[in-house]
Design a protein around this motif. Sequence first.
Motif, PDB file in Angstrom:
ATOM      1  N   VAL A  32      -1.970  10.650  -4.076  1.00 27.00           N
ATOM      2  CA  VAL A  32      -2.135  12.101  -4.171  1.00 27.00           C
ATOM      3  C   VAL A  32      -3.205  12.449  -5.186  1.00 27.00           C
ATOM      4  N   ALA A  33      -3.214  11.728  -6.312  1.00 28.03           N
ATOM      5  CA  ALA A  33      -4.191  12.004  -7.371  1.00 28.03           C
ATOM      6  C   ALA A  33      -5.593  11.543  -6.991  1.00 28.03           C
ATOM      7  N   HIS A  34      -5.719  10.643  -6.015  1.00 28.41           N
ATOM      8  CA  HIS A  34      -7.029  10.111  -5.604  1.00 28.41           C
ATOM      9  C   HIS A  34      -7.210  10.295  -4.103  1.00 28.41           C
ATOM     10  N   ALA A  35      -6.885  11.489  -3.614  1.00 29.05           N
ATOM     11  CA  ALA A  35      -6.949  11.761  -2.174  1.00 29.05           C
ATOM     12  C   ALA A  35      -8.350  11.551  -1.602  1.00 29.05           C
ATOM     13  N   PHE A  36      -9.391  11.894  -2.388  1.00 29.98           N
ATOM     14  CA  PHE A  36     -10.767  11.739  -1.893  1.00 29.98           C
ATOM     15  C   PHE A  36     -11.081  10.263  -1.624  1.00 29.98           C
ATOM     16  N   LEU A  37     -10.674   9.380  -2.542  1.00 33.44           N
ATOM     17  CA  LEU A  37     -10.914   7.945  -2.351  1.00 33.44           C
ATOM     18  C   LEU A  37     -10.136   7.430  -1.138  1.00 33.44           C
ATOM     19  N   ILE A  38      -8.904   7.926  -0.968  1.00 36.71           N
ATOM     20  CA  ILE A  38      -8.096   7.521   0.180  1.00 36.71           C
ATOM     21  C   ILE A  38      -8.786   7.933   1.476  1.00 36.71           C
ATOM     22  N   ASN A  39      -9.330   9.155   1.509  1.00 40.47           N
ATOM     23  CA  ASN A  39     -10.014   9.633   2.718  1.00 40.47           C
ATOM     24  C   ASN A  39     -11.236   8.771   3.046  1.00 40.47           C
ATOM     25  N   ILE A  40     -11.980   8.381   2.014  1.00 39.74           N
ATOM     26  CA  ILE A  40     -13.138   7.512   2.238  1.00 39.74           C
ATOM     27  C   ILE A  40     -12.685   6.176   2.820  1.00 39.74           C
TER      28      ILE A  40
END
Length: 242
Positions: A32-40
């Motif tokens: 949740v805190a690193h959603a952008f990295l997860i999306n990548i």
Amino acid sequence: MAFMALFGWIFIPIIILFLIRSAFVTAVNWAVAHAFLINIAVVVVVAVNLLILAVLLRVRGKWKREGRRGRWILTLAAVWEILVVLFWGGYLAVQPLQYIPEGFGEILTIENTCFDEWEITGCQGALPGYTCTQETLEQYLGTRIQYREDGFTSGGQSYALDGNTPYEETVVWREYSVVIPKSMLRVSFEELDISRRNLRRGVVNFKEAPGDYPVGWLFYVLDRDTLMVYDDCFFFRAERVE
């Protein structure tokens, strides 16, 4: 010793389950805190699987032209890749991490939830035989309560707390109702319109017992931003002050 020998093994799976739960909650909160990295990462996974799917379809077509056997294996592999692409593509479309609440999996204790300022905004209920009238509610609306590690404030009046145990904390289960300490009066979860299985209860321990116990000396955690505070046979909702 015999009891520990007979039942002590039960604690082993409990500890293992607790560690698994902690690892899962930690992983979700990190995501949740690193959603952008997860999306990548998901975009990369989708791209790689699309590439693999294209290769599989091309090889399958070649095998079909050559009349080679075993094409069903490539078909199954292609179906698997399609499912993977659909799953992660759906994840990108829905973005489920945004629906996970802040503090997911964290136990709402007095320390991590209640040490803040709260304001009474409504009536939750009353002990049997009492009715929270509009007149009663208006006497309490807007009253502010503050819980701190080293003190307690209610309605503008501050109180010193017991240095050893400023707050008593326990879990109240639905089957045993909400019991008022000192008087042992009780009221059911249903009468308070509470659907939860249990509530975490807090009791303020004063350094010197006040003549009249102030509103909020007894409180229950409804959720991260809502408490149920008690005073004189009535239960009130208190919202966190932003």
